[in-house]
Design a protein around this motif. Structure first.
Motif, PDB file in Angstrom:
ATOM      1  N   CYS A   1      -5.533  -5.942  -5.782  1.00 13.44           N
ATOM      2  CA  CYS A   1      -4.219  -6.579  -5.814  1.00 13.44           C
ATOM      3  C   CYS A   1      -3.166  -5.587  -6.299  1.00 13.44           C
ATOM      4  O   CYS A   1      -3.433  -4.764  -7.185  1.00 13.44           O
ATOM      5  N   THR A   2      -1.983  -5.705  -5.742  1.00 17.20           N
ATOM      6  CA  THR A   2      -0.890  -4.835  -6.148  1.00 17.20           C
ATOM      7  C   THR A   2       0.154  -5.571  -6.981  1.00 17.20           C
ATOM      8  O   THR A   2       1.034  -4.934  -7.550  1.00 17.20           O
ATOM      9  N   ARG A   3       0.088  -6.875  -7.014  1.00 17.10           N
ATOM     10  CA  ARG A   3       0.970  -7.666  -7.875  1.00 17.10           C
ATOM     11  C   ARG A   3       0.135  -8.729  -8.558  1.00 17.10           C
ATOM     12  O   ARG A   3      -0.541  -9.525  -7.908  1.00 17.10           O
ATOM     13  N   MET A   4       0.190  -8.727  -9.874  1.00 17.84           N
ATOM     14  CA  MET A   4      -0.609  -9.648 -10.676  1.00 17.84           C
ATOM     15  C   MET A   4       0.141  -9.967 -11.958  1.00 17.84           C
ATOM     16  O   MET A   4       1.081  -9.255 -12.346  1.00 17.84           O
TER      17      MET A   4
ATOM     18  N   ALA B   1       0.834  -1.207   0.000  1.00 16.05           N
ATOM     19  CA  ALA B   1       0.000   0.000   0.000  1.00 16.05           C
ATOM     20  C   ALA B   1       0.866   1.254   0.000  1.00 16.05           C
ATOM     21  O   ALA B   1       0.579   2.232  -0.706  1.00 16.05           O
ATOM     22  N   SER B   2       1.956   1.225   0.760  1.00 15.65           N
ATOM     23  CA  SER B   2       2.868   2.377   0.783  1.00 15.65           C
ATOM     24  C   SER B   2       3.552   2.557  -0.564  1.00 15.65           C
ATOM     25  O   SER B   2       3.718   3.684  -1.041  1.00 15.65           O
ATOM     26  N   ARG B   3       3.955   1.447  -1.168  1.00 15.57           N
ATOM     27  CA  ARG B   3       4.624   1.547  -2.473  1.00 15.57           C
ATOM     28  C   ARG B   3       3.700   2.142  -3.523  1.00 15.57           C
ATOM     29  O   ARG B   3       4.095   3.036  -4.284  1.00 15.57           O
ATOM     30  N   VAL B   4       2.492   1.658  -3.566  1.00 16.48           N
ATOM     31  CA  VAL B   4       1.538   2.153  -4.555  1.00 16.48           C
ATOM     32  C   VAL B   4       1.211   3.616  -4.308  1.00 16.48           C
ATOM     33  O   VAL B   4       1.087   4.417  -5.240  1.00 16.48           O
ATOM     34  N   LYS B   5       1.114   3.966  -3.040  1.00 15.93           N
ATOM     35  CA  LYS B   5       0.802   5.359  -2.701  1.00 15.93           C
ATOM     36  C   LYS B   5       1.948   6.284  -3.085  1.00 15.93           C
ATOM     37  O   LYS B   5       1.718   7.403  -3.582  1.00 15.93           O
ATOM     38  N   GLU B   6       3.187   5.854  -2.871  1.00 19.86           N
ATOM     39  CA  GLU B   6       4.337   6.670  -3.240  1.00 19.86           C
ATOM     40  C   GLU B   6       4.438   6.868  -4.743  1.00 19.86           C
ATOM     41  O   GLU B   6       4.981   7.877  -5.204  1.00 19.86           O
TER      42      GLU B   6
ATOM     43  N   VAL C   1      -6.892  -0.168  -6.753  1.00 24.90           N
ATOM     44  CA  VAL C   1      -5.968   0.655  -7.536  1.00 24.90           C
ATOM     45  C   VAL C   1      -6.680   1.132  -8.788  1.00 24.90           C
ATOM     46  O   VAL C   1      -7.103   0.343  -9.620  1.00 24.90           O
ATOM     47  N   ASN C   2      -6.815   2.437  -8.892  1.00 22.84           N
ATOM     48  CA  ASN C   2      -7.540   3.051 -10.023  1.00 22.84           C
ATOM     49  C   ASN C   2      -8.947   2.488 -10.171  1.00 22.84           C
ATOM     50  O   ASN C   2      -9.514   2.479 -11.261  1.00 22.84           O
TER      51      ASN C   2
ATOM     52  N   HIS D   1       0.905  -0.549 -14.875  1.00 27.20           N
ATOM     53  CA  HIS D   1       2.305  -0.508 -14.452  1.00 27.20           C
ATOM     54  C   HIS D   1       2.716   0.957 -14.219  1.00 27.20           C
ATOM     55  O   HIS D   1       2.279   1.842 -14.969  1.00 27.20           O
ATOM     56  N   PRO D   2       3.476   1.299 -13.203  1.00 27.44           N
ATOM     57  CA  PRO D   2       4.197   0.419 -12.273  1.00 27.44           C
ATOM     58  C   PRO D   2       3.475   0.146 -10.970  1.00 27.44           C
ATOM     59  O   PRO D   2       4.074  -0.390 -10.038  1.00 27.44           O
ATOM     60  N   TRP D   3       2.200   0.503 -10.889  1.00 30.27           N
ATOM     61  CA  TRP D   3       1.473   0.274  -9.639  1.00 30.27           C
ATOM     62  C   TRP D   3       1.235  -1.217  -9.397  1.00 30.27           C
ATOM     63  O   TRP D   3       1.314  -1.688  -8.288  1.00 30.27           O
TER      64      TRP D   3
END
Length: 952
Positions: free
Chosen positions: A584-587, A562-567, A578-579, A594-596
């Motif tokens: 999921c953040t990795r699929m 969550a922190s990575r996606v937020k940054e 996400v959007n 990408h890159p989220w």
């Protein structure tokens, strides 16, 4: 600034604000402030109080740890506040006297204090709450959600809330339920599952309760007047308790029950509870799985005319009553894991869509003249005595899914792998129209005793899971051969790229498990490597305890992601996606995000031990409704992995899952008891159907392996470049007289063969080419060679070339068969090349083998044909064998024809002759060249149509 004075909504989400902007105090018309996804660490209530005009504040996804106020002055404007996904441990918002709705899910709250003057809804799930204080009593409160906390009792103020309609206290530590809660005249939905309730208070008055969830408690009975006083009750889930009986539904002859959905799975109910069900004539969904039912009275079932879904799996039923034909609305019947021997009369039902009768004792099927057009899936797997005729299969041809047992494989590989592991897979669509879950199960993978298992969940798309199911094993095989450390990560990245256009807007969660034979590590015979993206997970049962091997990559369950996606400035919507697409953040796939969203997996590798019992794989829906420990305990005692996988899916559905659910159970039995070594007295059936340790002469069912001829001008290095690589001695070589060539005793993976002078490599591909025709022979040949893969003017035949310096090998029979051979009787040590084609398994009769034996003596180029194991672990069907080398030798000779094995590019895949054998090899080739020259002189004496220049 003048235009901003009229601003009513200010959105500053996903920026780098560390405090509330001062400009908000000057915007007197501002009533909504959005600061989600910033860097705020402290909620300054004093500043917020000065913003007397703001009514809605969104502070989710910050780094809030506390709330502070310098004064006791109250805020009379803020009515809505969202503090989800922060790091707060204590929260006191009693100064917000006008607060109507508060979201504070997924924090670390231990205590919560609020004002109850205006409070209408409180959502505080997934915290560590032990106390919730609200003063005064919230007279306007309608919804209270406090699930996944540590509450040991229901707050008193909640019992006095006169307008409370929804109360969710599931996943807490409640020991009892106050009678005032159950007798509330406003409560319509009560969720108290996953607690420690041992009893419920009696009901003395009529209540408006419509939904009651009591699953996963310690209840032995329900209130006697539950169905009489709760006439509006439509949903009851009392699964995973210890119920032995059910209360009556009516006091007189006529029942007023409105109950429609009844889930009683995993209790201790017997046949005595069936008559009570008749008192619920409006039942649409009935789950009685995993109880102690022996029979289901036919007269009782006929009265449930509105039944649409019936689940009776995991009992001891021997038959389904014929009166099931009266349930005209029935569309789903699940009765797996029983003792049913007679196929029920369900194919007469007009709306039947899904039938699961797997893991029973069916022997035959009674089929009506016309099948119902709505029938989509029929599962008959796990019925060992069921045999379907071709006529029956033709009748079922229009069904979308028909599951039956495949014929067991009789190969040596299957005999090896079946001793170490076996698997079962279950996939259920639930209440959705399509199944978006696929699984991969290869119990015999690559060229050794290895296995690959995977689960893929596309959420709302079915294309990507199926693509990954078909391609990921092949990618893994290639990556394993290229890298010993990064093969699993590379497998995911390559599979991600191979999705192409389909993976641009679609995505899929995935988990892949690879059981590898660690020959290099004597302390560990097998290792398990698990990689996953998304929400699919794998769990290992070790000594009866659950050991999670995966990591869930979602915004709600992984704070690092969550922190990575937020940054990276992604937009995270209020439903935590996400959007607005996925949580999921990795699929695999979703490249446009990408890159989220990344395809990089979490990889975990551990050695397998004797204490490892089960490997469980499941998608998001499975693990949302079953804990790791419960899943392990539910199937640990089952010996059939298919029945175990079915049970997991059934439990998830009975516990409230309405989505696609998939489960895979791999039973591990890695111990000394499963050793298949010949040294331990066990023998394995060879490819031809004979014991690998038999010394009795037998007639081979395929061409026998013989010594191949090489031109004496070829040096040892040229042999390496021409042949390419040696092959595994996976199958025993056959002599010309049909007997087995002596070899070292066969070892299993638990006891690998110790190092010796025998050197071997894995199979590689040699190419037999002819530029005269597409089928590898002369253009005048009308029939192509069976098993030959054509590629333009090139014919490719996969062969195994096995080279060994046989110590103690008795080759006298070879000299007897080939008295004119170049290898003289004085040679005590010989270089033997056995060429084996790995394309097919010969199933010819013994008479055919005897007839071919005479022909073999005439040809110096024959090959031993065995089963070809494909890259995905499967075995090609039995087919007619063909001696390709012999056919190529006997083809019409042309000057332009040639027969060669190309050099291999991989350095580790080369044929290497040990230094102590080089002189011996050269001497034999020189002798062989002289004999070949004499042979050619004799052949020139007889007129030949044309010359044929060959390397062999």
């Amino acid at each position: 600034m003048g235009n901003l004075q009229q601003l009513s909504c200010l959105g500053l989400s996903f920026n780098n604000f560390c405090e509330l902007p001062a400009i908000c105090e000057k915007l007197v018309t501002l009533d909504k402030l959005a600061l989600a996804g910033n860097l705020l660490e402290t909620l300054d209530l004093t500043v917020l109080n000065r913003m007397s005009h703001i009514k809605s504040v969104d502070l989710r996804l910050n780094n809030l740890k506390r709330a502070e106020a310098d004064t006791l002055e109250g805020n009379k404007s803020v009515a809505y506040m969202d503090l989800r996904d922060n790091q707060m441990t204590d929260l006191d918002l009693s100064s917000l006297v006008s607060l109507e709705q508060l979201h504070c899910e997924r924090n670390q709250l231990r205590e919560l204090t609020l004002s109850g003057f205006s409070l209408r809804a409180l959502y505080a799930n997934s915290n560590c709450l032990t106390a919730v204080n609200i003063y005064p009593v919230p007279g306007l409160l309608t919804c209270l959600e406090l699930s996944h906390n540590q509450l040991q009792c229901v707050p008193d103020w909640a019992c006095e809330a006169k307008k409370l309609e929804v109360l969710d206290l599931s996943y807490n530590l409640l020991l009892e339920l106050p009678s005032r809660i159950l007798r509330s005249l406003s409560l319509r939905k009560l969720m108290v599952g996953h607690n420690r309730l041992q009893s419920l208070p009696p009901l003395l008055e009529h209540i408006p309760l419509e939904v009651l969830d009591l699953q996963h408690n310690l209840l032995t009975k329900l209130p006697e007047t539950l169905f009489v006083k709760a006439l509006n009750l439509r949903y009851l889930n009392a699964s995973a308790n210890s119920l032995e009986s059910l209360p009556s539904a009516c006091t007189g002859e006529e029942s007023l029950s409105m109950l429609q959905l009844l889930y009683l799975t995993n209790n201790n109910l017997t046949d005595q509870c069936i008559p009570v069900l008749v008192g619920h004539p409006n039942l649409r969904i009935l789950h009685l799985a995993n109880n102690n039912l022996l029979t289901f009275p036919a007269s009782k079932l006929s009265k449930l005319e509105h039944l649409e879904e019936l689940n009776l799996s995991g009992n001891k039923l021997k038959t389904i009553p014929t009166t099931v034909a009266n349930c005209k609305l029935l569309h789903t019947l699940i009765a797996h894991s029983n003792e049913i021997s007679i196929f029920p009369e369900i194919l007469h039902l007009p709306r039947i869509q899904f039938v699961d009768l797997s893991c029973n004792e069916l022997t035959e099927i009674l089929i009506p003249e016309a099948l119902p057009g709505a029938l989509q899936e029929l599962d008959l797997s796990g019925n060992a005595n069921l045999v379907l005729e071709h006529k029956t299969l033709d009748i079922f041809s229009h069904i979308t899914t028909l599951k039956i047992d495949a014929k067991p494989s009789l190969t040596a590989d299957s005999a090896l792998t079946s001793a170490f592991w076996s698997h079962g897979v279950a996939e259920m669509a639930g209440q959705r129209n399509k199944l978006c879950v696929s699984s991969l199960a290869l119990g015999s993978f690559a060229e050794g005793v290895e296995a690959v298992y995977g689960m893929f969940d596309g959420d709302k798309n079915e294309e990507l899971p199926r693509l990954l199911q078909c391609t990921m094993a092949d990618v893994l095989l290639e990556e394993v051969q290229q890298s010993d450390t990064m093969f699993m990560s590379n497998t995911f990245l390559v599979s991600h790229r191979k999705l192409g256009m389909a993976g641009q807007k679609l995505g899929s969660s995935a988990v892949l498990c690879y059981i590898r034979n660690e020959v290099a590590d004597p302390a560990s015979n097998f290792s398990l490597t698990v990689a996953n993206v998304g929400t699919c997970q794998a769990v290992l049962c070790r000594s009866g305890k659950a050991l999670p091997l995966s990591k869930v990559f979602s915004l709600e369950q992984c704070s690092e992601e969550a922190s990575r996606v937020k940054e990276q400035k992604a937009i995270i919507t209020e439903d935590n996606k996400v959007n607005g697409v996925t949580c999921c953040t990795r699929m695999l796939g979703c490249t446009y995000l990408h890159p989220w969203i990344l395809p990089k997996p979490h990889v975990n590798s551990i050695p397998l031990t004797v204490q490892d019992e089960l490997l469980l794989l499941g998608n998001k829906a499975l693990w949302e409704h079953l804990s790791y420990a419960e899943a392990v305990s539910a199937v640990r005692h089952l010996h059939d992995p298919l029945a175990a996988a079915k049970k997991l899916c059934t439990l998830a559905q009975s516990y409230g899952c309405q989505d696609n659910v998939g489960a895979m159970v791999v039973c591990l039995n890695i111990s000394e008891d499963n050793c298949t070594c010949e040294m331990h007295g066990l023998t394995l059936t060879g490819p031809g159907g004979f014991s690998s340790t038999s010394t009795k002469p037998a007639t081979p069912s395929c061409s026998s392996g013989i010594a191949s001829e090489f031109n004496s001008e070829l040096s040892a290095s040229e042999v390496s470049s021409e042949v390419g690589s040696t092959a595994s001695d996976e199958h025993s070589a056959l002599g010309l007289d049909g007997s087995l060539l002596p070899r070292q005793e066969r070892r299993c993976s638990l006891h690998p063969v110790p190092p010796s002078s025998i050197f071997q490599r894995q199979p590689s591909s040699a190419t037999f080419s002819s530029n005269q025709s597409d089928n590898g022979l002369d253009s005048d040949d009308e029939q192509p060679v069976e098993g030959v893969m054509t590629n333009g003017s090139k014919v490719e035949v996969e062969v195994d070339i096995h080279c060994c310096k046989g110590k103690g090998l008795e080759l006298e029979h070879l000299a007897a068969e080939y008295s004119s051979s170049a290898l003289g009787p004085e040679d005590n040590s010989r270089l033997v090349l056995i060429i084996r084609r790995q394309n097919s398994v010969n199933s010819n009769t013994v008479q055919r083998g005897v007839r071919e034996k005479c022909e073999l003596q005439k040809s110096l180029s024959t090959c031993c044909l065995y089963g070809k194991k494909l890259s995905n672990g499967s075995i090609v069907p039995l087919e007619e064998s063909l001696n390709l080398i012999e056919v190529a030798t006997e083809a019409p000779k042309k000057k332009t024809g040639y027969f060669a094995a190309p050099s291999q590019m991989e350095p580790e895949d080369q044929f290497v002759v040990p230094p102590d054998l080089e002189e011996e090899v050269k001497e034999q080739m020189k002798q062989h060249q002289e004999d070949r020259a004499d042979q050619e002189l004799k052949e020139h004496a007889v007129p030949l149509p044309e010359e044929f220049d060959t390397a062999l």
